[in-house]
Enzyme design. Structure first.
Site, PDB file in Angstrom:
ATOM      1  N   GLU A 281       0.816  -1.208   0.000  1.00  0.00           N
ATOM      2  CA  GLU A 281       0.000   0.000   0.000  1.00  0.00           C
ATOM      3  C   GLU A 281       0.858   1.270   0.000  1.00  0.00           C
ATOM      4  OE1 GLU A 281      -3.321   0.461  -0.366  1.00  0.00           O
ATOM      5  OE2 GLU A 281      -2.848   2.596  -0.308  1.00  0.00           O
TER       6      GLU A 281
ATOM      7  N   HIS B 285      -1.571   3.155   4.636  1.00  0.00           N
ATOM      8  CA  HIS B 285      -2.601   3.905   3.897  1.00  0.00           C
ATOM      9  C   HIS B 285      -2.757   5.288   4.509  1.00  0.00           C
ATOM     10  CE1 HIS B 285      -6.459   5.010   2.128  1.00  0.00           C
ATOM     11  NE2 HIS B 285      -6.329   3.972   1.298  1.00  0.00           N
TER      12      HIS B 285
ATOM     13  N   THR C 224      -5.761   1.462  -5.477  1.00  0.00           N
ATOM     14  CA  THR C 224      -5.317   0.072  -5.312  1.00  0.00           C
ATOM     15  C   THR C 224      -5.927  -0.833  -6.374  1.00  0.00           C
ATOM     16  OG1 THR C 224      -5.336   0.378  -2.913  1.00  0.00           O
ATOM     17  CG2 THR C 224      -5.117  -1.863  -3.696  1.00  0.00           C
TER      18      THR C 224
ATOM     19  N   ASP D 114       1.560   0.006  -4.954  1.00  0.00           N
ATOM     20  CA  ASP D 114       0.362   0.155  -5.797  1.00  0.00           C
ATOM     21  C   ASP D 114       0.223   1.535  -6.432  1.00  0.00           C
ATOM     22  OD1 ASP D 114      -0.369   1.357  -3.366  1.00  0.00           O
ATOM     23  OD2 ASP D 114      -2.361   0.422  -3.281  1.00  0.00           O
ATOM     24  N   HIS D 115       0.573   2.586  -5.684  1.00  0.00           N
ATOM     25  CA  HIS D 115       0.417   3.963  -6.190  1.00  0.00           C
ATOM     26  C   HIS D 115       1.094   4.888  -5.206  1.00  0.00           C
ATOM     27  CE1 HIS D 115      -2.604   4.295  -3.069  1.00  0.00           C
ATOM     28  NE2 HIS D 115      -3.195   3.204  -3.559  1.00  0.00           N
TER      29      HIS D 115
HETATM   30  C1  GP9 Z   1      -8.889  -1.002   0.706  1.00  0.00           C
HETATM   31  C2  GP9 Z   1      -7.466  -0.849   0.242  1.00  0.00           C
HETATM   32  C3  GP9 Z   1      -7.071   0.600   0.124  1.00  0.00           C
HETATM   33  O1  GP9 Z   1      -9.490  -2.216   0.434  1.00  0.00           O
HETATM   34  O2  GP9 Z   1      -7.269  -1.508  -0.939  1.00  0.00           O
HETATM   35  O3  GP9 Z   1      -7.591   1.185  -1.000  1.00  0.00           O
HETATM   36  P1  GP9 Z   1      -7.056   2.504  -1.726  1.00  0.00           P
HETATM   37  O4  GP9 Z   1      -7.735   3.677  -1.061  1.00  0.00           O
HETATM   38  O5  GP9 Z   1      -5.576   2.616  -1.584  1.00  0.00           O
HETATM   39  O6  GP9 Z   1      -7.471   2.319  -3.127  1.00  0.00           O
HETATM   40 MN    MN Z   2      -3.822   1.678  -2.227  1.00  0.00          MN
END
Ligand code: GP9
Ligand code: MN
Length: 425
Positions: free
Chosen positions: A38, A198, A82, A257-258
């Site tokens: 994340e 996150h 994500t 992921d980002h």
């Molecule tokens: C929630 C997790 C976070 O299920 O994948 O999501 P994001 O906000 O980073 O897309």
């Molecule tokens: Mn994410």
């Protein structure tokens, strides 16, 4: 219709990068674990905070050449965050310019990684400490042909100190995943979606000894702490895999992921990076996310190829010894000698190994300065190519074109064969 599919097919086949025989099939028959890290950006790799490494575990995999590490790989996500990263990584298609493809096009026909690997005898599962409806995942995973989805109902969600707004913290999440993973038929293809790191990167003071940064920006300060906690969770997980005899036969693909730190935090980021300011050019360079391929059977080391998340699937498939000729992948194997270093972004920017075309300004990567008009050709060519790729990929998604195309030997997915109701919630 089928004419449009042919246009895409011709383009994709003409742009395919042939596998590198040095790597092809090195991981043949192995289990596969993807780990979505994340919000992890590459700038934390090999960086210290108060003399301590932020991500010592990931650093050790890189420094000891245990993993192949791509240090010029960029995320290509849009508003689907994500879920967009998941979409890119497992379809080698681009996410959409607006909205989340997981939400808007979950019922399309896809030829996704779990479905392709099913044909090679793989079982498949997703592991995530949030509920299955988030990002419409349970609908999308049906179209992708995932056999199982271990969502929050499979984990102990009863301890308040282990809970975050998006679900279960990474350490308990990975720990509780081990028995679930062990229950899978081998070889397996699996994806673990972490979430401790996150935004707003809080609530981990009690979970790690690692401190926080000391800029005036709490988000940036805490980011180091939650990133470190995730790194610890990853180390524990890999050790658990070893203890449970699951490591040797498993290739692990770890990807950021980002971005986690948005442009709103440029001031603190300038301080962290020791710069006067963060320019548009700098911000684009910060969109690098780490990609590590661990235990592929090939020799590890740092690979500097400019690439994007779109390129990961063909790379991984070739390591697994899978012929990708017939799959509609918009990426190219990053280990191939034919890989072209053009990285399209969803916002229209594009980065190559030499130039960065950011908000319509062409920069020289080496200097970070805009180039003269006469030298902007490098950007124009890359931009044209990038737009072509995005346009064709969007066509595939918007018009559900894979309905009209079945790769040789591929068994189409019937989404009604899949549901993820937990029998013992
Ligand atoms: C929630 C997790 C976070 O299920 O994948 O999501 P994001 O906000 O980073 O897309
Ligand atoms: Mn994410």
């Amino acid at each position: 219709d089928s004419n449009e599919v042919s246009e895409v097919e011709n383009y994709v086949k003409a742009n395919k990068a042939d596998p590198n025989p040095e790597y092809f099939g090195k991981a043949k028959g192995k289990n596969v674990i993807y780990i979505s890290m994340e919000s992890l950006q590459s700038f934390v790799i090999d960086r210290d905070l108060n003399g301590e490494e932020i991500t010592p575990f990931l650093n050790s995999l890189i420094d000891d050449k245990e993993a192949i590490y791509f240090d010029n790989l960029f995320h290509q996500t849009g508003q689907g965050k994500t879920s967009d990263a998941e979409f890119i990584m497992e379809n080698s298609l681009y996410p959409l310019p607006q909205g989340a493809v997981f939400m808007t096009h979950a019922n399309n026909t896809y030829q996704s990684s779990p479905a392709i690997l099913k044909g090679e005898g793989y079982s498949s599962a997703v592991f995530h400490g949030n509920y299955k409806t988030f990002w419409n995942r349970s609908e999308m995973y049906r179209s992708m042909g995932y056999d199982q989805f271990f969502d929050a109902t499979y984990y102990d969600m009863s301890k308040p100190e282990e809970q975050l707004p998006y679900g279960l913290k990474d350490k308990p999440f990975f720990e509780e995943s081990i028995p679930l993973l062990k229950s899978m038929k081998q070889p397996f293809y699996s994806k673990f979606i972490s979430l401790s790191n996150h935004f707003p990167f809080d609530r981990h003071e009690e979970d790690t000894d690692f401190g926080q940064g000391d800029t005036k920006d709490g988000v940036v300060n805490r980011y180091f702490q939650t990133a470190h906690y995730m790194d610890e969770a990853l180390e524990d997980f890999v050790n658990d895999l070893k203890e449970n005899g699951l490591y040797d036969d498993t290739m692990i693909v770890l990807y950021g992921d980002h971005y986690g730190i948005s442009e709103n935090h440029n001031k603190a980021m300038a301080e962290v990076l020791g710069k006067e300011e963060i320019t548009d050019f700098d911000n684009a360079q910060l969109q690098r996310v780490p990609l590590l391929i661990l235990n592929s059977g090939a020799e590890g080391g740092v690979n500097h190829t400019y690439s994007g998340q779109i390129d990961v699937r063909p790379t991984v498939f070739h390591l697994l010894g899978i012929d990708t000729t017939d799959y509609m992948s918009f990426g190219q194997d990053m280990l191939s000698k034919e890989h072209k270093e053009i990285v399209p972004f969803r916002n229209g920017d594009v980065i190559t190994d030499k130039y960065s075309d950011i908000k319509g300004v062409c920069y020289n990567n080496e200097t970070g300065e805009p180039v003269d008009e006469a030298d902007a050709k490098g950007c124009d060519e890359a931009s044209k190519e990038a737009n072509k790729r995005l346009e064709l990929s969007d066509k595939v998604v918007y018009e559900d074109l894979l309905r009209f195309y079945t790769p040789d030997g591929f068994k189409p997915i019937d989404r009604s064969d899949y549901n993820y109701n937990n029998p013992n919630p």
